[in-house]
Design an enzyme around this catalytic site. Structure first.
Site, PDB file in Angstrom:
ATOM      1  N   GLY A   1       0.770  -1.238   0.000  1.00 41.22           N
ATOM      2  CA  GLY A   1       0.000   0.000   0.000  1.00 41.22           C
ATOM      3  C   GLY A   1       0.797   1.282   0.000  1.00 41.22           C
TER       4      GLY A   1
ATOM      5  N   THR B   1       2.964   2.667   2.068  1.00 37.48           N
ATOM      6  CA  THR B   1       4.404   2.672   2.348  1.00 37.48           C
ATOM      7  C   THR B   1       5.184   2.329   1.086  1.00 37.48           C
ATOM      8  OG1 THR B   1       3.950   1.986   4.628  1.00 37.48           O
ATOM      9  CG2 THR B   1       6.216   1.759   3.840  1.00 37.48           C
TER      10      THR B   1
ATOM     11  N   THR C   1      -1.588  -9.409   4.294  1.00 36.64           N
ATOM     12  CA  THR C   1      -0.340 -10.045   4.748  1.00 36.64           C
ATOM     13  C   THR C   1      -0.579 -11.320   5.530  1.00 36.64           C
ATOM     14  OG1 THR C   1      -0.386  -8.711   6.765  1.00 36.64           O
ATOM     15  CG2 THR C   1       0.821  -7.819   4.883  1.00 36.64           C
TER      16      THR C   1
ATOM     17  N   LYS D   1       7.217 -11.500  19.110  1.00 32.38           N
ATOM     18  CA  LYS D   1       7.335 -12.819  19.736  1.00 32.38           C
ATOM     19  C   LYS D   1       8.672 -13.467  19.385  1.00 32.38           C
ATOM     20  CE  LYS D   1       5.364 -17.450  19.884  1.00 32.38           C
ATOM     21  NZ  LYS D   1       4.171 -18.302  19.722  1.00 32.38           N
TER      22      LYS D   1
ATOM     23  N   ARG E   1      11.801  16.053  35.679  1.00 28.14           N
ATOM     24  CA  ARG E   1      13.072  16.070  36.408  1.00 28.14           C
ATOM     25  C   ARG E   1      13.032  15.060  37.547  1.00 28.14           C
ATOM     26  NH1 ARG E   1      13.810  21.555  38.806  1.00 28.14           N
ATOM     27  NH2 ARG E   1      11.534  21.685  38.643  1.00 28.14           N
ATOM     28  N   TYR E   2      11.883  14.964  38.198  1.00 32.22           N
ATOM     29  CA  TYR E   2      11.684  13.986  39.265  1.00 32.22           C
ATOM     30  C   TYR E   2      10.196  13.913  39.566  1.00 32.22           C
ATOM     31  CZ  TYR E   2      11.771  18.301  42.079  1.00 32.22           C
ATOM     32  OH  TYR E   2      11.543  19.553  42.575  1.00 32.22           O
TER      33      TYR E   2
ATOM     34  N   HIS F   1       0.587  22.771  48.185  1.00 32.54           N
ATOM     35  CA  HIS F   1       0.538  21.329  48.449  1.00 32.54           C
ATOM     36  C   HIS F   1      -0.850  20.754  48.149  1.00 32.54           C
ATOM     37  CE1 HIS F   1       4.543  21.629  49.956  1.00 32.54           C
ATOM     38  NE2 HIS F   1       4.188  22.422  50.945  1.00 32.54           N
TER      39      HIS F   1
ATOM     40  N   ASN G   1     -10.143  15.545  56.628  1.00 34.79           N
ATOM     41  CA  ASN G   1     -11.434  16.196  56.837  1.00 34.79           C
ATOM     42  C   ASN G   1     -11.326  17.666  56.420  1.00 34.79           C
ATOM     43  OD1 ASN G   1     -13.008  14.053  58.163  1.00 34.79           O
ATOM     44  ND2 ASN G   1     -11.465  14.187  59.778  1.00 34.79           N
TER      45      ASN G   1
ATOM     46  N   ARG H   1     -12.671  15.625  62.679  1.00 34.68           N
ATOM     47  CA  ARG H   1     -13.312  16.827  62.136  1.00 34.68           C
ATOM     48  C   ARG H   1     -13.236  18.007  63.095  1.00 34.68           C
ATOM     49  NH1 ARG H   1     -15.444  17.413  57.547  1.00 34.68           N
ATOM     50  NH2 ARG H   1     -15.166  15.175  57.247  1.00 34.68           N
TER      51      ARG H   1
ATOM     52  N   ARG I   1     -21.643  14.197  49.961  1.00 38.71           N
ATOM     53  CA  ARG I   1     -20.312  14.273  50.571  1.00 38.71           C
ATOM     54  C   ARG I   1     -19.253  14.558  49.508  1.00 38.71           C
ATOM     55  NH1 ARG I   1     -17.925   8.847  53.064  1.00 38.71           N
ATOM     56  NH2 ARG I   1     -17.139   8.667  50.936  1.00 38.71           N
TER      57      ARG I   1
END
Length: 504
Positions: free
Chosen positions: A31, A33, A63, A133, A209-210, A269, A408, A428, A500
């Site tokens: 095709g 490619t 194929t 494989k 970086r970390y 945070h 809480n 709480r 909640r």
């Protein structure tokens, strides 16, 4: 030596083909490619020449034939395998270069089923799986960035010179490519939201970086097939974003986008430490910062309006790591960019992902985003005294914020400004005490939002002593009656939402 080339991502394929031919390889392809290679003068044989069959079933079968798959799967250290190849006139294929189109780019949830099914590749994945494989003898290549080092190894001594470690790495990458592809198809076909097996295709956005700490290696991944918030951010600054930056910026940006009026959120945070709304973004920033100036130090600030020059000048007087906004005017950007360590993020409006994934390390929680479900009309005032108009505004404001506070979670608010936030406490009443301590005298006349019910009336008694006038909470405790009685006794208006909002 024979190589089979059939790729969706065609960058580098012509150069790869040219150099393989120069090294003495015969190229096989199908095709698009094959057409690209021929257009650039690269000699290539069509697969149909080997199989003796044209494309069948409208291209569904190209194929899938022993001439191809026996040639790929033959074990070169098994004489009987090679004898069978020779018996049928097949020659080994030692390099398979295949990558599959990203299903999520071609197919969306709106794509008609018939059209989507025809876009499911069968031959390509089968070629790649066979090559991966048999990686001890066949090189499976899916990533164009690997072409150069593969060519270097082949130039050094042919296919036998490629080291085992690289072969295994290529096989792992091929199976990951296949797994992602299959997961995208499963996501399109899936109708059950939480099936027994839930493959989540994750694509790397960037290396970091970390992670949470400098000694932890990390990278960011996005759920393939859905728009990544972070990929749509435009970041300005000399210092690369860390994971903690991304986490904090996401939390701040989600929350600030929940307000219609000009709003500013300061996060530290992952938790808000100052939130305010006002008639202008400059005033909103001043009030958000004033909510908790100590915690705001080194925090991340999010604006739901463009940052103007007066606001930028006010920002420049304080130490912040990161600023998130829809846009910023040129003069304001010039003011802020004088701070070398400061990063600016320009972000489009937040869009909730279909899933939120959280992990404890060995298990994962997959859930829908935490958006309020119960409308305000369903809320219940459970005390004799109802909130007045000002208290209602502040209760709504605090209730918008409390889902973003670590449980809480307790938020004290007054006049569209947080005055005290308490979260992450094991009980709480301590969260209430912490919020009141942070508020100081500003607690008097403020309202309080709690992310979950009050198990005992002690929190209400502490709030009443500090001068809280109204409370919003989900309700649902076995001691709701005692809690309501404590509020009645103190003259506090109390609203139950029936919903909640824990955030662990």
């Amino acid at each position: 030596m024979r190589a089979l080339l059939s790729v969706y991502e065609k960058s580098g394929i012509v150069e790869l083909g040219q150099q393989l031919v120069a090294l003495g390889w015969e190229l096989l392809s199908t095709g698009g490619t094959a057409r690209v290679l021929r257009e650039h003068g690269v000699p290539v044989r069509e697969i149909s020449e080997l199989t003796g069959f044209p494309d069948l079933l409208g291209g569904r079968v190209k194929t899938l034939h022993p001439a191809i798959h026996a040639a790929i799967l033959a074990r070169h250290n098994h004489p009987e395998d090679l004898e069978q190849l020779a018996q049928y006139g097949f020659e080994p294929i030692e390099l398979v270069v295949v990558n599959l189109y990203a299903f999520d780019r071609a197919v969306t949830s709106e794509t008609p089923e018939g059209e989507a099914i025809e876009l499911i590749d069968v031959g390509g994945p089968t070629l790649l799986r066979a090559a991966a494989k048999n990686f001890h003898w066949v090189l499976p290549v899916v990533d164009p960035s690997d072409y150069e080092r593969i060519l270097a190894e082949l130039a050094r001594g042919g296919p036998r010179s490629v080291p085992y470690a690289l072969r295994r790495e290529l096989a792992a990458k091929a199976f990951a490519h296949l797994a992602t592809y299959d997961a995208q198809i499963a996501a399109y076909l899936r109708t059950e939201p939480f099936p027994d097996l839930l493959p989540l295709p994750l694509r790397k956005i960037r290396a970091l970086r970390y992670g949470e700490n400098p000694h932890q290696m990390a990278a960011l991944y996005q759920l393939a097939g859905f728009p990544s918030q972070i990929n749509r951010w435009h970041t300005v600054g000399e210092v690369e974003l860390s994971y903690n930056n991304v986490l904090d910026a996401s939390a701040a940006w989600q929350l600030v986008n929940r307000f219609a009026e000009p709003a500013v959120v300061i996060v530290k945070h992952v938790a808000p430490c100052g939130v305010a709304v006002a008639s202008t973004i400059e005033v909103a920033f001043a009030r958000a910062f004033d909510a908790d100036p100590i915690s705001a130090f080194g925090g991340i600030v999010a604006f739901n309006r463009p940052v103007d020059t007066p606001t930028a000048r006010a920002l420049a007087q304080h130490l912040f790591d990161l600023i998130v906004a829809p846009s910023i005017d040129r003069e304001a950007e010039d003011v802020l960019r004088r701070r070398k360590a400061l990063r600016l993020i320009f972000a489009p409006p937040w869009v909730d992902p279909p899933y939120v994934v959280r992990s404890t390390g060995d298990i994962a929680l997959v859930q829908s985003p935490d958006r309020p479900v119960r409308p305000q009309e369903s809320w219940q005032v459970v005390t004799t005294r109802h909130p007045n108009e000002t208290e209602w505004r502040d209760l709504l404001f605090a209730w918008t914020i409390v889902p973003f506070v670590l449980s809480n979670g307790v938020v004290l608010a007054r006049d569209g400004q947080t005055v005290g936030i308490g979260g992450g406490q094991p009980n709480r009443v301590d969260a209430v005490r912490l919020a009141i301590w942070r508020a100081g005298e500003r607690a008097r006349g403020a309202v309080l939002a709690s992310d979950a019910f009050f198990p005992f009336p002690d929190s209400i008694e502490v709030a009443a002593a500090a001068g809280i006038t109204a409370i919003i909470q989900p309700g649902g405790s076995r001691r709701d009656g005692e809690v309501i009685t404590a509020a009645e006794r103190a003259g506090i208006a109390m609203v139950f939402t029936g919903e909640r909002h824990f955030r662990h």
